[in-house]
Design a protein around this motif. Structure first.
Motif, mmCIF file in Angstrom:
data_model
loop_
_atom_site.group_PDB
_atom_site.id
_atom_site.type_symbol
_atom_site.label_atom_id
_atom_site.label_comp_id
_atom_site.label_asym_id
_atom_site.label_seq_id
_atom_site.Cartn_x
_atom_site.Cartn_y
_atom_site.Cartn_z
ATOM 1 N N ARG A 116 4.696 10.309 4.149
ATOM 2 C CA ARG A 116 4.234 9.513 3.006
ATOM 3 C C ARG A 116 5.263 8.498 2.526
ATOM 4 N NH1 ARG A 116 -0.280 11.841 0.753
ATOM 5 N NH2 ARG A 116 -0.726 9.679 0.175
ATOM 6 N N GLY A 121 -1.840 5.777 -1.568
ATOM 7 C CA GLY A 121 -3.238 5.550 -1.955
ATOM 8 C C GLY A 121 -3.441 4.478 -3.004
ATOM 9 N N ALA A 122 -2.361 3.812 -3.414
ATOM 10 C CA ALA A 122 -2.495 2.742 -4.416
ATOM 11 C C ALA A 122 -2.001 1.427 -3.817
ATOM 12 C CB ALA A 122 -1.694 3.095 -5.655
ATOM 13 N N GLN A 123 -2.166 0.367 -4.565
ATOM 14 C CA GLN A 123 -1.654 -0.935 -4.143
ATOM 15 C C GLN A 123 -0.762 -1.477 -5.251
ATOM 16 O OE1 GLN A 123 -4.700 -3.731 -3.067
ATOM 17 N NE2 GLN A 123 -4.689 -2.981 -0.958
ATOM 18 N N VAL A 124 0.486 -1.810 -4.893
ATOM 19 C CA VAL A 124 1.383 -2.409 -5.876
ATOM 20 C C VAL A 124 1.357 -3.922 -5.637
ATOM 21 C CG1 VAL A 124 3.715 -2.411 -6.841
ATOM 22 C CG2 VAL A 124 2.839 -0.330 -5.738
ATOM 23 N N PHE A 127 5.267 6.653 -9.337
ATOM 24 C CA PHE A 127 4.335 7.579 -8.682
ATOM 25 C C PHE A 127 4.859 9.006 -8.825
ATOM 26 C CE2 PHE A 127 3.845 3.570 -6.517
ATOM 27 C CZ PHE A 127 2.490 3.481 -6.248
ATOM 28 N N GLN A 154 5.869 0.107 -9.972
ATOM 29 C CA GLN A 154 4.982 1.202 -10.359
ATOM 30 C C GLN A 154 5.645 2.546 -10.076
ATOM 31 O OE1 GLN A 154 0.971 0.535 -8.976
ATOM 32 N NE2 GLN A 154 0.415 2.692 -9.200
ATOM 33 N N GLU A 210 0.859 -1.197 0.000
ATOM 34 C CA GLU A 210 0.000 0.000 0.000
ATOM 35 C C GLU A 210 0.887 1.236 0.000
ATOM 36 O OE1 GLU A 210 -3.520 0.077 1.551
ATOM 37 O OE2 GLU A 210 -3.770 -2.110 1.639
#
Ligand SMILES: [Zn+2]
Length: 348
Positions: free
Chosen positions: A132, A12-15, A23, A21, A9
């Motif tokens: 973050r 705010g996304a899930q890898v 960002f 990924q 997590e």
């Protein structure tokens, strides 16, 4: 048997396991109201393991780390990763845009941690990065260089009282470790507060790419990942030199102003009273000698042939066993020459 990892997590996304990924973490706008963001890439392994953060350019003009992060992200050994790599090539994006160490509000981001949501620009960026990004990590490697016109011999700064950070420093495997107290507002301090051990890699000069510093940084990150069990250990061809911890370090300052002729390159072994260089006026035959105040290894030096009285010219690290330190530095240099000669496209 390796334990399968769960989705990571992040922002705010899930890898998903086995995926990577990119960002963009928004950090405000330019005057034109163009959005500015911190680029981040997450590489999430199929198997469970540590979460390592590597970040660069907290000082916006310190660029070797940007290239180190890029090379790590595209290294073949990153395949079959266990755990998660969070890579941030440029933290202080506003500083980098201005080719500056500082933020546009003239604050030093590395003195602004852990920051605050409603504070200055620097405080807000530090808070964002702490909450973050840093909070998602188990370990962190922070990549720096010397200042403008000053080069550092590849070295790790760490507070050795922090045992986990001290272990990371030894894993990284560059020749010299400097025991550096945590400064107020530093990124390392934010790590201490959160229980995330952080080491600082210092190598080369601001606003320059230096192949030796970059290659040693990539190798250091790889070694840490090997030792943490995140990637497969390479077959060891030869014994790796153990880093030496400096007892203390001292800056040698210009006794007078003048043109600087440096006689000792980075990594030189010097004895107390050795001639390090000269400062001369433009009409002098020789000028004022600069003598070493102690025995040790030159771990930092000015590259600019101009100095005002009192300017820092050489940084010398002292060791309990200076002979051993000299040997470790020599081995490191020949290792790196060998390593660079085998690499595909070294920067010259
Ligand atoms: Zn720095």
């Amino acid at each position: 048997m390796a334990v399968k990892s769960k989705p990571f997590e992040f922002l705010g996304a899930q890898v998903a396991p086995g995926h990577r990924q990119q960002f963009e973490l928004p950090v405000g706008q330019l005057y034109t109201q163009t959005d500015v963001s911190i680029p981040v890439e997450v590489v999430h392994g199929r198997s469970k393991g540590p979460r390592l953060l590597i970040c660069a350019a907290i000082h916006g003009d310190e660029l070797n780390g940007v290239e180190i992060v890029r090379r790590v992200l595209h290294a073949p050994w990153l395949k079959n990763l266990k755990g998660t790599l969070v890579a941030v090539p440029i933290v202080n994006v506003l500083g980098t845009i201005h080719r500056s160490r500082y933020l546009p509000d003239r604050r030093d981001l590395n003195r602004s941690f852990p920051g605050s949501e409603k504070g200055s620009l620097a405080a807000r960026m530090a808070h964002l990065f702490t909450t973050r990004i840093l909070q998602q990590a188990d370990y962190a490697i922070d990549l720096h260089t010397g200042a403008i016109d000053r080069s550092n011999l590849p070295q790790i700064r760490v507070h050795l009282d922090n045992q986990k950070a001290a272990e990371l420093a030894h894993m990284f495997g560059v020749p010299v470790i400097i025991d550096a107290e945590i400064r107020d507002g530093s990124f390392r301090g934010a790590g201490d507060d959160l229980g995330v051990p952080i080491i600082t890699y210092e190598a080369g000069e601001a606003l320059r790419f230096d192949e030796n510093s970059i290659a040693a940084g990539v190798r250091g990150v790889r070694r840490v990942m090997e030792e943490l069990g995140m990637i497969k250990m390479r077959v060891k061809g030869r014994a790796q030199a153990t880093p030496v911890v400096a007892r203390s370090s001292q800056w040698v300052r210009a006794p007078v102003g003048g043109f600087l002729r440096v006689l000792k390159p980075l990594g030189s072994r010097v004895n107390k009273g050795d001639l390090l260089g000269y400062l001369n006026g433009p009409l002098d035959s020789q000028g004022e000698p600069i003598l070493s105040p102690c025995s040790g290894i030159v771990i930092g030096r000015s590259n600019l042939p101009l100095a005002h009285e009192g300017e820092a010219i050489f940084h010398i690290a002292r060791f309990n066993q200076v002979d051993l330190a000299e040997q470790v530095v020599e081995t490191f240099h020949s290792d790196m020459e060998d390593h660079i000669s085998r690499s595909e496209a070294p920067i010259t």
